[in-house]
Each structure stands twice: as structure tokens, then as C-alpha cells.
Design a protein around this motif. Structure first.
Motif, PDB file in Angstrom:
ATOM      1  N   THR A 206       0.847  -1.189   0.000  1.00 35.58           N
ATOM      2  CA  THR A 206       0.000   0.000   0.000  1.00 35.58           C
ATOM      3  C   THR A 206       0.883   1.240   0.000  1.00 35.58           C
ATOM      4  N   PRO A 207       0.781   2.090  -1.027  1.00 38.34           N
ATOM      5  CA  PRO A 207       1.542   3.345  -1.010  1.00 38.34           C
ATOM      6  C   PRO A 207       0.891   4.334  -0.055  1.00 38.34           C
ATOM      7  N   VAL A 208       1.682   5.000   0.776  1.00 37.45           N
ATOM      8  CA  VAL A 208       1.143   5.983   1.717  1.00 37.45           C
ATOM      9  C   VAL A 208       1.901   7.302   1.579  1.00 37.45           C
ATOM     10  N   THR A 209       1.206   8.406   1.870  1.00 39.47           N
ATOM     11  CA  THR A 209       1.844   9.714   1.699  1.00 39.47           C
ATOM     12  C   THR A 209       2.474  10.235   2.991  1.00 39.47           C
ATOM     13  N   SER A 210       2.087   9.654   4.149  1.00 33.65           N
ATOM     14  CA  SER A 210       2.729  10.058   5.395  1.00 33.65           C
ATOM     15  C   SER A 210       2.848   8.849   6.316  1.00 33.65           C
ATOM     16  N   SER A 211       3.769   8.951   7.290  1.00 32.21           N
ATOM     17  CA  SER A 211       3.984   7.828   8.205  1.00 32.21           C
ATOM     18  C   SER A 211       2.735   7.567   9.053  1.00 32.21           C
ATOM     19  N   GLN A 212       1.995   8.635   9.398  1.00 27.91           N
ATOM     20  CA  GLN A 212       0.792   8.471  10.221  1.00 27.91           C
ATOM     21  C   GLN A 212      -0.252   7.580   9.567  1.00 27.91           C
ATOM     22  N   GLN A 213      -0.298   7.606   8.247  1.00 23.96           N
ATOM     23  CA  GLN A 213      -1.254   6.763   7.520  1.00 23.96           C
ATOM     24  C   GLN A 213      -1.047   5.289   7.818  1.00 23.96           C
ATOM     25  N   ILE A 214       0.193   4.910   8.104  1.00 21.49           N
ATOM     26  CA  ILE A 214       0.496   3.500   8.389  1.00 21.49           C
ATOM     27  C   ILE A 214      -0.274   3.050   9.627  1.00 21.49           C
ATOM     28  N   LEU A 215      -0.310   3.915  10.645  1.00 18.08           N
ATOM     29  CA  LEU A 215      -1.041   3.578  11.877  1.00 18.08           C
ATOM     30  C   LEU A 215      -2.526   3.399  11.597  1.00 18.08           C
ATOM     31  N   LEU A 216      -3.067   4.300  10.774  1.00 14.78           N
ATOM     32  CA  LEU A 216      -4.495   4.253  10.453  1.00 14.78           C
ATOM     33  C   LEU A 216      -4.857   2.991   9.672  1.00 14.78           C
ATOM     34  N   LEU A 217      -3.921   2.526   8.857  1.00 14.04           N
ATOM     35  CA  LEU A 217      -4.215   1.393   7.963  1.00 14.04           C
ATOM     36  C   LEU A 217      -3.818   0.041   8.555  1.00 14.04           C
ATOM     37  N   THR A 218      -3.251   0.047   9.759  1.00 15.76           N
ATOM     38  CA  THR A 218      -2.771  -1.203  10.342  1.00 15.76           C
ATOM     39  C   THR A 218      -3.740  -1.703  11.410  1.00 15.76           C
ATOM     40  N   THR A 219      -4.514  -2.715  11.064  1.00 13.70           N
ATOM     41  CA  THR A 219      -5.410  -3.313  12.057  1.00 13.70           C
ATOM     42  C   THR A 219      -5.283  -4.824  11.984  1.00 13.70           C
ATOM     43  N   GLU A 220      -5.234  -5.450  13.136  1.00 11.04           N
ATOM     44  CA  GLU A 220      -5.231  -6.917  13.201  1.00 11.04           C
ATOM     45  C   GLU A 220      -4.128  -7.546  12.358  1.00 11.04           C
ATOM     46  N   VAL A 221      -2.926  -7.042  12.480  1.00 10.74           N
ATOM     47  CA  VAL A 221      -1.841  -7.666  11.726  1.00 10.74           C
ATOM     48  C   VAL A 221      -0.760  -8.188  12.668  1.00 10.74           C
ATOM     49  N   ASP A 222      -0.005  -9.167  12.177  1.00  5.22           N
ATOM     50  CA  ASP A 222       1.101  -9.731  12.944  1.00  5.22           C
ATOM     51  C   ASP A 222       2.424  -9.083  12.544  1.00  5.22           C
ATOM     52  N   VAL A 223       2.527  -8.772  11.245  1.00  6.23           N
ATOM     53  CA  VAL A 223       3.795  -8.267  10.722  1.00  6.23           C
ATOM     54  C   VAL A 223       3.527  -7.065   9.823  1.00  6.23           C
ATOM     55  N   VAL A 224       4.311  -5.989  10.003  1.00  8.43           N
ATOM     56  CA  VAL A 224       4.254  -4.840   9.104  1.00  8.43           C
ATOM     57  C   VAL A 224       5.607  -4.708   8.408  1.00  8.43           C
ATOM     58  N   GLY A 225       5.570  -4.628   7.081  1.00  9.59           N
ATOM     59  CA  GLY A 225       6.778  -4.386   6.295  1.00  9.59           C
ATOM     60  C   GLY A 225       6.755  -2.963   5.768  1.00  9.59           C
ATOM     61  N   ILE A 226       7.900  -2.290   5.805  1.00 12.95           N
ATOM     62  CA  ILE A 226       8.001  -0.922   5.281  1.00 12.95           C
ATOM     63  C   ILE A 226       9.214  -0.861   4.363  1.00 12.95           C
ATOM     64  N   ASP A 227       8.982  -0.485   3.093  1.00  9.46           N
ATOM     65  CA  ASP A 227      10.100  -0.413   2.146  1.00  9.46           C
ATOM     66  C   ASP A 227      10.450   1.052   1.885  1.00  9.46           C
ATOM     67  N   GLU A 228      11.681   1.304   1.453  1.00  5.95           N
ATOM     68  CA  GLU A 228      12.150   2.663   1.132  1.00  5.95           C
ATOM     69  C   GLU A 228      11.912   3.623   2.301  1.00  5.95           C
ATOM     70  N   ALA A 229      12.210   3.155   3.496  1.00  2.00           N
ATOM     71  CA  ALA A 229      11.926   3.928   4.713  1.00  2.00           C
ATOM     72  C   ALA A 229      12.649   5.265   4.732  1.00  2.00           C
ATOM     73  N   GLN A 230      13.762   5.374   4.011  1.00  2.00           N
ATOM     74  CA  GLN A 230      14.524   6.639   4.031  1.00  2.00           C
ATOM     75  C   GLN A 230      13.707   7.808   3.503  1.00  2.00           C
TER      76      GLN A 230
END
Ligand code: ZN
Length: 191
Positions: free
Chosen positions: A71-95
């Protein structure tokens, strides 16, 4: 090779960072770990910054075309909003994320989620890239992967830019960067 950490504490989350230069196989390694989590029947969500449109809008794709839905996101906060009931979160191109990404990653790990982050540790000038130093400091596990120096064949730790553009965000392609070892990188800088 990274072997998955197996916590006895069911509520324990943690942070893994995979870093290195361009063409060092960071995304390959991220995909490998996330695939194994999926095989283990874990629920996995993958995010990447919206600006990385090199190959695909909704997939994390490595240079050798290995892909996984993201899922492409425009801000880091969006990740929190989109993360529900998951075991693992992957983040690419974190820089490329805003400085809030470290807090987001910590929040996820504190909720009991395994967070696997991949990113460029240094920009083309050899300077630590964006939020990566903070992410590295916060991580339980760090894997530094290496490319091969295009000048001499040694282990490469740096991304040498072979175009004249000077913006820090120049999304990578084979014709914009080449991996270099320490001595070839600094030799190139002085030329
Ligand atoms: Zn070299």
C-alpha cells in the motif's frame, strides 16, 4: 542469513531494519522475510512511500522483479491508520518517510507487531539518509546488506550518483546510481 526471532512472549513486538546501498538486495531480503511470515499464516501488511513509482503503484518490487502487494502511503501516520489486526508490518524505502516514521514503528512494535523496515542508510553523498539513523537506533535487529562495487568488484557500501542532479530524492534506476566500495566512492567524490 537472518533467522526469525521466536519470542516466548506472545505480546512481544520488535523492529528489524535491513539497510545498505543501492542494489544491495534490501528489498529482496524484505520480500523474503515477509513471504516466510505469510507462509507461517501470519497477517502481513506492507507499506511504501507514495513517491516510489519506479516499477509499480501497489507492489514492492525489487530490482530483479520479485514483487509483493503493498500500500503506497503519503505520510507515516497513515500507516497507523491502515494497520489493524496484523502480525507483521513491512516498510520499504523507509529513508523517504517523514521523521514521524520512527514513532510509528515504535508504536506498532509496542502493540506487539513485528516490524520489518528496509531502507537506504546513506544518500549519494555518503550522509545518513532521513529517518534511518533513528530507526537503526530503535531496532532490535539490524542487517546490513552489500552490493558489489562497479569499479573494482569489492563489497560496496555507498551509492555513487552518476547523473548531475543534486536533489536527495532521486528515485533509483540503474542509469542514475552505481554501488561503490569506500575507496572508489571517495575517489569519485574528489574527481
Ligand atoms: Zn571499488
Amino acid at each position: 542469513m537472518f533467522i526469525e526471532f521466536n519470542s516466548q512472549n506472545r505480546k512481544a513486538g520488535w523492529v528489524e531494519v535491513i539497510c545498505g546501498s543501492m542494489f544491495s538486495g534490501k528489498t529482496e531480503e524484505l520480500i523474503r522475510r515477509l513471504r516466510r511470515a505469510i507462509i507461517a499464516n501470519q497477517k502481513v501488511e506492507i507499506f511504501k512511500p507514495d513517491l516510489d513509482k519506479r516499477y509499480s503503484d501497489t507492489e514492492v518490487v525489487s530490482h530483479n522483479q520479485n514483487a509483493i502487494p503493498s500500500t503506497p502511503v503519503t505520510s507515516s501516520q497513515q500507516i497507523l491508520l491502515l494497520t489493524t489486526e496484523v502480525d507483521v508490518v513491512g516498510i520499504d524505502e523507509a529513508q523517504f518517510f517523514d521523521s514521524g516514521i520512527t514513532e510509528v514503528v515504535l508504536e506498532l512494535a509496542n502493540r506487539g507487531i513485528r516490524v520489518v523496515v528496509a531502507g537506504l542508510d546513506m544518500d549519494y553523498t555518503g550522509t545518513p539518509f532521513g529517518p534511518m539513523p533513528d530507526l537503526l537506533a530503535a531496532a532490535e535487529f539490524i542487517t546490513k546488506v552489500h552490493a558489489i562495487c562497479q569499479q573494482c568488484g569489492s563489497l560496496a557500501n555507498y551509492s555513487h550518483r552518476i547523473t548531475n542532479q543534486s536533489s536527495q530524492v532521486l528515485v533509483g534506476e540503474k542509469d542514475s546510481y552505481e554501488p561503490r566500495c569506500r575507496s572508489c566512492f571517495y575517489e569519485g567524490e574528489s574527481r
